[in-house]
Design a protein around this motif. Structure first.
Motif, mmCIF file in Angstrom:
data_model
loop_
_atom_site.group_PDB
_atom_site.id
_atom_site.type_symbol
_atom_site.label_atom_id
_atom_site.label_comp_id
_atom_site.label_asym_id
_atom_site.label_seq_id
_atom_site.Cartn_x
_atom_site.Cartn_y
_atom_site.Cartn_z
ATOM 1 N N ARG A 160 0.910 -1.232 0.006
ATOM 2 C CA ARG A 160 0.000 0.072 0.099
ATOM 3 C C ARG A 160 0.906 1.067 0.095
ATOM 4 N NH1 ARG A 160 -3.064 -0.879 4.090
ATOM 5 N NH2 ARG A 160 -4.599 -2.107 2.628
ATOM 6 N N ALA A 161 1.974 1.350 0.923
ATOM 7 C CA ALA A 161 2.935 2.322 1.057
ATOM 8 C C ALA A 161 3.763 2.672 -0.375
ATOM 9 C CB ALA A 161 3.866 2.230 2.183
ATOM 10 N N LEU A 162 3.938 1.511 -1.171
ATOM 11 C CA LEU A 162 4.801 1.544 -2.510
ATOM 12 C C LEU A 162 3.679 2.179 -3.553
ATOM 13 C CD1 LEU A 162 6.842 -1.793 -2.541
ATOM 14 C CD2 LEU A 162 7.482 0.587 -1.627
ATOM 15 N N SER A 163 2.398 1.615 -3.243
ATOM 16 C CA SER A 163 1.580 1.996 -4.317
ATOM 17 C C SER A 163 1.191 3.493 -4.146
ATOM 18 C CB SER A 163 0.169 1.338 -4.214
ATOM 19 O OG SER A 163 0.298 -0.075 -4.393
ATOM 20 N N LEU A 164 1.041 4.009 -2.867
ATOM 21 C CA LEU A 164 0.810 5.382 -2.760
ATOM 22 C C LEU A 164 1.880 6.290 -3.252
ATOM 23 C CD1 LEU A 164 -1.233 5.441 0.571
ATOM 24 C CD2 LEU A 164 -2.098 5.743 -1.377
ATOM 25 N N ARG A 165 3.177 5.881 -2.850
ATOM 26 C CA ARG A 165 4.327 6.336 -3.217
ATOM 27 C C ARG A 165 4.363 6.658 -5.026
ATOM 28 N NH1 ARG A 165 7.041 10.721 -3.467
ATOM 29 N NH2 ARG A 165 9.123 10.360 -4.283
ATOM 30 N N SER A 166 4.116 5.379 -5.315
ATOM 31 C CA SER A 166 4.093 5.625 -6.951
ATOM 32 C C SER A 166 2.839 6.408 -7.487
ATOM 33 C CB SER A 166 3.747 3.831 -7.407
ATOM 34 O OG SER A 166 5.083 3.300 -7.072
ATOM 35 N N ILE A 167 1.762 6.500 -6.997
ATOM 36 C CA ILE A 167 0.700 7.490 -7.357
ATOM 37 C C ILE A 167 1.224 8.742 -7.209
ATOM 38 C CG2 ILE A 167 -1.443 8.319 -6.619
ATOM 39 C CD1 ILE A 167 -2.231 5.354 -6.027
ATOM 40 N N GLU A 168 1.893 9.015 -6.006
ATOM 41 C CA GLU A 168 2.532 10.660 -5.884
ATOM 42 C C GLU A 168 3.446 10.767 -6.841
ATOM 43 O OE1 GLU A 168 4.399 10.610 -1.836
ATOM 44 O OE2 GLU A 168 2.232 10.306 -0.953
ATOM 45 N N ILE A 169 4.328 9.981 -7.182
ATOM 46 C CA ILE A 169 5.213 10.256 -8.340
ATOM 47 C C ILE A 169 4.848 10.470 -9.589
ATOM 48 C CG2 ILE A 169 7.197 9.212 -9.574
ATOM 49 C CD1 ILE A 169 8.154 7.706 -6.808
ATOM 50 N N LEU A 170 3.559 9.846 -9.910
ATOM 51 C CA LEU A 170 3.049 9.841 -11.247
ATOM 52 C C LEU A 170 2.274 11.234 -11.224
ATOM 53 C CD1 LEU A 170 1.597 6.323 -11.745
ATOM 54 C CD2 LEU A 170 3.463 7.590 -13.062
ATOM 55 N N ALA A 171 1.686 11.753 -10.165
ATOM 56 C CA ALA A 171 0.912 12.887 -10.276
ATOM 57 C C ALA A 171 1.823 13.770 -10.310
ATOM 58 C CB ALA A 171 -0.031 12.805 -9.064
ATOM 59 N N SER A 172 2.993 13.957 -9.560
ATOM 60 C CA SER A 172 4.075 15.089 -9.778
ATOM 61 C C SER A 172 4.526 15.123 -11.132
ATOM 62 C CB SER A 172 5.310 14.640 -8.622
ATOM 63 O OG SER A 172 6.152 15.462 -8.722
ATOM 64 N N ASP A 173 4.869 14.109 -11.615
ATOM 65 C CA ASP A 173 5.176 13.994 -13.273
ATOM 66 C C ASP A 173 4.327 14.785 -14.013
ATOM 67 O OD1 ASP A 173 7.551 12.862 -12.472
ATOM 68 O OD2 ASP A 173 7.105 10.806 -13.261
ATOM 69 N N ARG A 174 2.836 14.370 -13.599
ATOM 70 C CA ARG A 174 2.011 15.034 -14.601
ATOM 71 C C ARG A 174 1.738 16.502 -14.469
ATOM 72 N NH1 ARG A 174 -2.331 10.627 -13.355
ATOM 73 N NH2 ARG A 174 -1.747 8.971 -14.863
ATOM 74 N N ARG A 175 1.863 16.803 -13.271
ATOM 75 C CA ARG A 175 1.803 18.326 -12.725
ATOM 76 C C ARG A 175 2.965 19.034 -13.693
ATOM 77 N NH1 ARG A 175 -0.007 16.852 -7.459
ATOM 78 N NH2 ARG A 175 2.144 16.655 -7.025
ATOM 79 N N GLY A 176 3.999 18.221 -13.476
ATOM 80 C CA GLY A 176 5.589 19.006 -14.076
ATOM 81 C C GLY A 176 5.249 18.946 -15.562
ATOM 82 N N GLY A 177 4.610 18.016 -16.101
ATOM 83 C CA GLY A 177 4.484 18.115 -17.622
ATOM 84 C C GLY A 177 3.297 19.205 -18.183
ATOM 85 N N ALA A 178 2.404 19.283 -17.139
ATOM 86 C CA ALA A 178 1.490 20.256 -17.605
ATOM 87 C C ALA A 178 1.869 21.731 -17.613
ATOM 88 C CB ALA A 178 0.053 20.255 -16.749
ATOM 89 N N ARG A 179 2.855 21.776 -16.464
ATOM 90 C CA ARG A 179 3.576 23.155 -16.315
ATOM 91 C C ARG A 179 4.355 23.536 -17.634
ATOM 92 N NH1 ARG A 179 5.199 22.123 -10.593
ATOM 93 N NH2 ARG A 179 3.203 22.051 -9.571
ATOM 94 N N ALA A 180 5.120 22.449 -17.876
ATOM 95 C CA ALA A 180 6.171 22.705 -19.097
ATOM 96 C C ALA A 180 5.285 22.831 -20.321
ATOM 97 C CB ALA A 180 7.000 21.407 -19.211
ATOM 98 N N ALA A 181 4.266 22.312 -20.321
ATOM 99 C CA ALA A 181 3.422 22.439 -21.608
ATOM 100 C C ALA A 181 2.862 23.868 -21.650
ATOM 101 C CB ALA A 181 2.174 21.460 -21.938
ATOM 102 N N ALA A 182 2.438 24.517 -20.736
ATOM 103 C CA ALA A 182 1.762 25.644 -20.385
ATOM 104 C C ALA A 182 2.984 26.822 -20.243
ATOM 105 C CB ALA A 182 0.938 25.800 -19.041
ATOM 106 N N GLY A 183 4.167 26.418 -20.613
ATOM 107 C CA GLY A 183 5.179 27.282 -20.431
ATOM 108 C C GLY A 183 5.501 28.008 -19.117
ATOM 109 N N VAL A 184 5.229 27.468 -18.041
ATOM 110 C CA VAL A 184 5.157 27.957 -16.695
ATOM 111 C C VAL A 184 6.571 27.496 -16.100
ATOM 112 C CG1 VAL A 184 4.598 27.875 -14.454
ATOM 113 C CG2 VAL A 184 2.748 28.000 -16.208
#
Length: 184
Positions: A160-184
């Motif tokens: 469960r802890a590994l899964s939650l950490r994986s989800i956090e990493i994926l969510a962080s990657d998505r936010r970072g990708g969205a910011r890069a696409a928006a030019g922020v």
């Protein structure tokens, strides 16, 4: 104190032979090798195995995995249970990379416990993995999951802890990708 035990196991120290290319002390660290070499020069009865045996409880937590691996590939394999006993005592001091290294080393050398009446090392390290899960990287998550899969240990809280950490990493990657696409 530790000399008779190890001289019975090992007839000769690799530090006293002409070729020390395969010394277990080099596998632990260059610093450990130099310390053992110096100690063996001062004491003609000392072997690298007795050097390690006399210092098992002084080994820094980050050097436990390399020491475990070196002992597994040496004539001093009988020291492994004592080293695993040490892991139990320093569990709270282990960093993320130390825990991952210890888990993978235990699987590689085929050891799990220091005595049948105690917890096995992966189970002990599971709790520490959960405590440190916020700092895990994707490769570390993969290694931990692979170790528990290989050992066939079903540890729901850890997964469960590994899964939650994986989800956090994926969510962080998505936010970072969205910011890069928006030019922020």
């Amino acid at each position: 104190l530790h000399f008779p035990l190890l001289m019975a196991v090992s007839g000769e120290c690799c530090l006293r032979s002409q070729s020390v290319t395969r010394c277990m002390m080099k596998q632990i660290s260059w610093e450990a090798f130099k310390q053992a070499e110096d100690a063996c020069r001062r004491d003609p009865l000392l072997t690298c195995g007795s050097f390690v045996s006399g210092r098992l409880f002084d080994i820094e937590p980050k050097k436990l995995a390399p020491t475990l691996a070196a002992l597994a590939d040496s004539p001093f394999r009988e020291l492994i249970p004592r080293l695993l006993w040490r892991i139990e005592r320093v569990l709270g001091e282990l960093e993320v990379q130390d825990v991952v290294h210890l888990l993978s080393t235990c699987v590689t050398v085929g050891v799990r416990e220091h005595c049948p009446a105690s917890h096995d090392v992966p189970t002990l390290l599971s709790t520490r993995c959960q405590d440190l899960s916020e700092g895990l990287t994707p490769p570390q998550i993969d290694i931990i999951a692979a170790v528990f899969r290989k050992l066939q240990i079903q540890d729901v809280p850890l997964m469960r802890a590994l899964s939650l950490r994986s989800i956090e990493i994926l969510a962080s990657d998505r936010r970072g990708g969205a910011r890069a696409a928006a030019g922020v």
